[in-house]
Design a protein around this motif. Structure first.
Motif, PDB file in Angstrom:
ATOM      1  N   PRO A  98       0.841  -1.210   0.000  1.00 34.96           N
ATOM      2  CA  PRO A  98       0.000   0.000   0.000  1.00 34.96           C
ATOM      3  C   PRO A  98       0.871   1.253   0.000  1.00 34.96           C
ATOM      4  O   PRO A  98       1.937   1.280   0.619  1.00 34.96           O
ATOM      5  N   SER A  99       0.401   2.270  -0.688  1.00 38.75           N
ATOM      6  CA  SER A  99       1.108   3.554  -0.745  1.00 38.75           C
ATOM      7  C   SER A  99       0.319   4.585   0.061  1.00 38.75           C
ATOM      8  O   SER A  99      -0.768   4.297   0.583  1.00 38.75           O
ATOM      9  N   ILE A 100       0.841   5.800   0.133  1.00 42.03           N
ATOM     10  CA  ILE A 100       0.101   6.858   0.844  1.00 42.03           C
ATOM     11  C   ILE A 100      -1.226   7.136   0.144  1.00 42.03           C
ATOM     12  O   ILE A 100      -2.240   7.440   0.795  1.00 42.03           O
ATOM     13  N   ALA A 101      -1.241   6.977  -1.193  1.00 44.10           N
ATOM     14  CA  ALA A 101      -2.497   7.165  -1.928  1.00 44.10           C
ATOM     15  C   ALA A 101      -3.536   6.128  -1.498  1.00 44.10           C
ATOM     16  O   ALA A 101      -4.736   6.435  -1.393  1.00 44.10           O
ATOM     17  N   THR A 102      -3.089   4.900  -1.230  1.00 43.77           N
ATOM     18  CA  THR A 102      -3.989   3.842  -0.762  1.00 43.77           C
ATOM     19  C   THR A 102      -4.644   4.257   0.553  1.00 43.77           C
ATOM     20  O   THR A 102      -5.870   4.158   0.718  1.00 43.77           O
ATOM     21  N   TYR A 103      -3.826   4.704   1.488  1.00 41.09           N
ATOM     22  CA  TYR A 103      -4.350   5.090   2.796  1.00 41.09           C
ATOM     23  C   TYR A 103      -5.219   6.349   2.710  1.00 41.09           C
ATOM     24  O   TYR A 103      -6.176   6.496   3.472  1.00 41.09           O
ATOM     25  N   ASN A 104      -4.883   7.232   1.793  1.00 39.68           N
ATOM     26  CA  ASN A 104      -5.723   8.426   1.593  1.00 39.68           C
ATOM     27  C   ASN A 104      -7.142   8.030   1.185  1.00 39.68           C
ATOM     28  O   ASN A 104      -8.131   8.620   1.636  1.00 39.68           O
ATOM     29  N   ILE A 105      -7.226   7.023   0.305  1.00 39.06           N
ATOM     30  CA  ILE A 105      -8.539   6.538  -0.143  1.00 39.06           C
ATOM     31  C   ILE A 105      -9.309   5.965   1.044  1.00 39.06           C
ATOM     32  O   ILE A 105     -10.502   6.250   1.228  1.00 39.06           O
ATOM     33  N   LEU A 106      -8.628   5.193   1.872  1.00 31.01           N
ATOM     34  CA  LEU A 106      -9.280   4.600   3.052  1.00 31.01           C
ATOM     35  C   LEU A 106      -9.783   5.681   4.005  1.00 31.01           C
ATOM     36  O   LEU A 106     -10.909   5.611   4.521  1.00 31.01           O
ATOM     37  N   ILE A 107      -8.951   6.694   4.260  1.00 30.13           N
ATOM     38  CA  ILE A 107      -9.358   7.788   5.145  1.00 30.13           C
ATOM     39  C   ILE A 107     -10.594   8.485   4.593  1.00 30.13           C
ATOM     40  O   ILE A 107     -11.535   8.808   5.329  1.00 30.13           O
ATOM     41  N   SER A 108     -10.611   8.688   3.280  1.00 30.65           N
ATOM     42  CA  SER A 108     -11.761   9.335   2.641  1.00 30.65           C
ATOM     43  C   SER A 108     -13.026   8.492   2.797  1.00 30.65           C
ATOM     44  O   SER A 108     -14.105   9.016   3.098  1.00 30.65           O
ATOM     45  N   VAL A 109     -12.881   7.178   2.609  1.00 23.37           N
ATOM     46  CA  VAL A 109     -14.029   6.274   2.739  1.00 23.37           C
ATOM     47  C   VAL A 109     -14.571   6.303   4.163  1.00 23.37           C
ATOM     48  O   VAL A 109     -15.771   6.485   4.397  1.00 23.37           O
ATOM     49  N   PHE A 110     -13.685   6.134   5.140  1.00 26.21           N
ATOM     50  CA  PHE A 110     -14.118   6.106   6.540  1.00 26.21           C
ATOM     51  C   PHE A 110     -14.685   7.459   6.970  1.00 26.21           C
ATOM     52  O   PHE A 110     -15.669   7.527   7.714  1.00 26.21           O
ATOM     53  N   GLY A 111     -14.066   8.528   6.503  1.00 28.21           N
ATOM     54  CA  GLY A 111     -14.551   9.858   6.851  1.00 28.21           C
ATOM     55  C   GLY A 111     -15.938  10.121   6.308  1.00 28.21           C
ATOM     56  O   GLY A 111     -16.798  10.671   7.004  1.00 28.21           O
ATOM     57  N   GLY A 112     -16.170   9.709   5.069  1.00 28.42           N
ATOM     58  CA  GLY A 112     -17.491   9.900   4.465  1.00 28.42           C
ATOM     59  C   GLY A 112     -18.585   9.130   5.170  1.00 28.42           C
ATOM     60  O   GLY A 112     -19.745   9.539   5.178  1.00 28.42           O
ATOM     61  N   LEU A 113     -18.198   7.992   5.779  1.00 29.54           N
ATOM     62  CA  LEU A 113     -19.162   7.164   6.520  1.00 29.54           C
ATOM     63  C   LEU A 113     -19.232   7.553   7.997  1.00 29.54           C
ATOM     64  O   LEU A 113     -19.955   6.919   8.766  1.00 29.54           O
ATOM     65  N   MET A 114     -18.478   8.586   8.384  1.00 26.27           N
ATOM     66  CA  MET A 114     -18.401   9.040   9.776  1.00 26.27           C
ATOM     67  C   MET A 114     -17.896   7.941  10.711  1.00 26.27           C
ATOM     68  O   MET A 114     -18.237   7.895  11.889  1.00 26.27           O
ATOM     69  N   LEU A 115     -17.056   7.046  10.165  1.00 25.84           N
ATOM     70  CA  LEU A 115     -16.396   6.025  10.986  1.00 25.84           C
ATOM     71  C   LEU A 115     -15.078   6.623  11.477  1.00 25.84           C
ATOM     72  O   LEU A 115     -13.983   6.272  11.009  1.00 25.84           O
ATOM     73  N   VAL A 116     -15.201   7.540  12.428  1.00 22.52           N
ATOM     74  CA  VAL A 116     -14.050   8.320  12.872  1.00 22.52           C
ATOM     75  C   VAL A 116     -12.977   7.427  13.496  1.00 22.52           C
ATOM     76  O   VAL A 116     -11.781   7.635  13.264  1.00 22.52           O
TER      77      VAL A 116
END
Length: 387
Positions: A98-116
């Motif tokens: 995984p790259s930083i771009a991979t983790y950025n996508i995950l953060i975006s997904v969790f943030g959009g779902l309010m899974l803080v």
């Protein structure tokens, strides 16, 4: 294909054209597949995106970039579970990391779902792996906290970004501007707006509406002045029914009759119907306080035709104003109007009529009205039978 990012359907067509013409001497590469997968996802063709990912894997071109592209495709199509599942596949894949771009996508997904909690765990994993964070990492964190209305945490991330080696970008400032507006922090909202004023005024109409909503919710003394300045940057073609109704309510509460009527006329022209009794009462109260009986008559007539919510307050206001300004027979006409829209007399209706007749010295009508009160079992005024 980079030039076609804003038109993913066209980018997908270009990708397919290139794919059909590829051969042994001019083969496709992983970068091109990643671009094609991303374009397919952004144009809503998720099945095509998955198919391209598998095709690249079959040809030995499964890379972190193709994983990231498919994760992004899942993300923009609201397939959070598929995105997380693919991330697990990537972590198990011995040929990719995984790259930083991979983790950025995950953060975006969790943030959009309010899974803080998940979002913060992902951020901690980035720190543990000592991956170089970029502006997108911080922007996705800010957006996640903003979605969850966690304003203090949003501010902490912004300050962390400002104090670190990575520079905020325009998207960062726009996110913070929206966050400050949503949280009602007008001081910081105005400060941030000063940084990006020219860009916002030309390109960010929804953000201007967001700022206006912040002023509407506030009790700032000069909020109307600031709202009027911002409204100049919203073109007429950007009409939004919900926003127009907010302006009607604002002007009504401020007794700005001319502006209220302009907003009401705009609503009628666009076929917008107000169905909230509270807003209707605000409008009626403004006509009453401004003593604009003719304008009230016109409004009631148009509201009836246009399917707006009709409530007794409309007619009670007319009764009160007619009772003090018009011949009494016009008051009777209002009662007929109420019957036409299936609104019956209530205790309040009869009390309004009683006071009007009393003020005009119409003793016979006073007695008749008192009889109606007795008939329906309503409480009668204390001054009706002086001792």
């Amino acid at each position: 294909m980079n030039q076609l990012d804003s038109t993913p359907s066209l980018a997908l067509q270009v990708f397919n054209w290139r794919r059909k013409r590829s051969n042994v001497n001019d083969p496709m590469d992983p970068y091109e597949y990643a671009k094609g997968i991303k374009a397919a996802g952004r144009s809503g063709n998720i099945d095509v995106a998955v198919s391209l990912f598998k095709e690249a894997a079959t040809k030995g071109m499964k890379t972190t970039s193709t994983y990231n592209a498919l994760m992004s495709a899942f993300m923009v199509n609201g397939l959070a579970d598929c995105c997380q599942s693919l991330f697990c596949d990537l972590k198990r894949d011995p040929t990719c990391d995984p790259s930083i771009a991979t983790y950025n996508i995950l953060i975006s997904v969790f943030g959009g779902l309010m899974l803080v909690d998940h979002m913060e765990a992902t951020f901690r994993e980035i720190q543990k792996l000592d991956l170089a964070m970029n502006t997108s990492t911080y922007n996705h964190l800010i957006a996640g906290y903003m979605t969850a209305w966690m304003w203090d945490d949003m501010e902490k991330v912004f300050q962390m970004l400002k104090s670190g080696p990575v520079e905020p970008n325009m998207k960062t400032y726009l996110l913070m501007l929206r966050g400050y507006a949503n949280s009602g922090n007008l001081v910081k909202m105005e400060e941030m707006y000063s940084f990006v004023r020219d860009h916002v005024n030309k390109n960010e109409i929804p953000l201007i509406r967001c700022m206006i909503c912040a002023y509407i919710r506030s009790s700032e003394a000069d909020r109307l002045k600031k709202i009027e300045v911002l409204l100049k940057f919203i073109p007429g073609k950007e009409y939004r029914p919900w926003f127009n109704v907010l302006l009607i309510k604002l002007y009504a509460k401020e007794d700005w009759l001319e502006k209220m009527e302009n907003a009401i006329n705009e609503a009628f022209e666009h076929g917008t119907s107000v169905t909230t009794k509270g807003i209707m009462r605000c409008i009626i109260a403004t006509y009453f306080r401004c003593n604009a009986v003719e304008k009230l008559e016109n409004f009631v007539r148009r509201a009836e035709i246009s399917g707006w919510t009709i409530c007794r307050s409309l007619y009670h206001c007319k009764l009160v104003m007619y009772g003090s300004q018009r011949p009494l027979n016009e008051m009777h006409n209002v009662l007929e109007e109420m019957e036409n829209v299936k609104l019956h007399c209530t205790k309040k209706t009869l009390w309004i009529m009683y006071k009007a007749y009393m003020s005009r010295g119409q003793s016979s009508m006073v007695l008749k009205t008192l009889g109606q009160m007795f008939k329906h079992g309503y409480e009668v005024p204390l001054d009706a039978f002086p001792s």
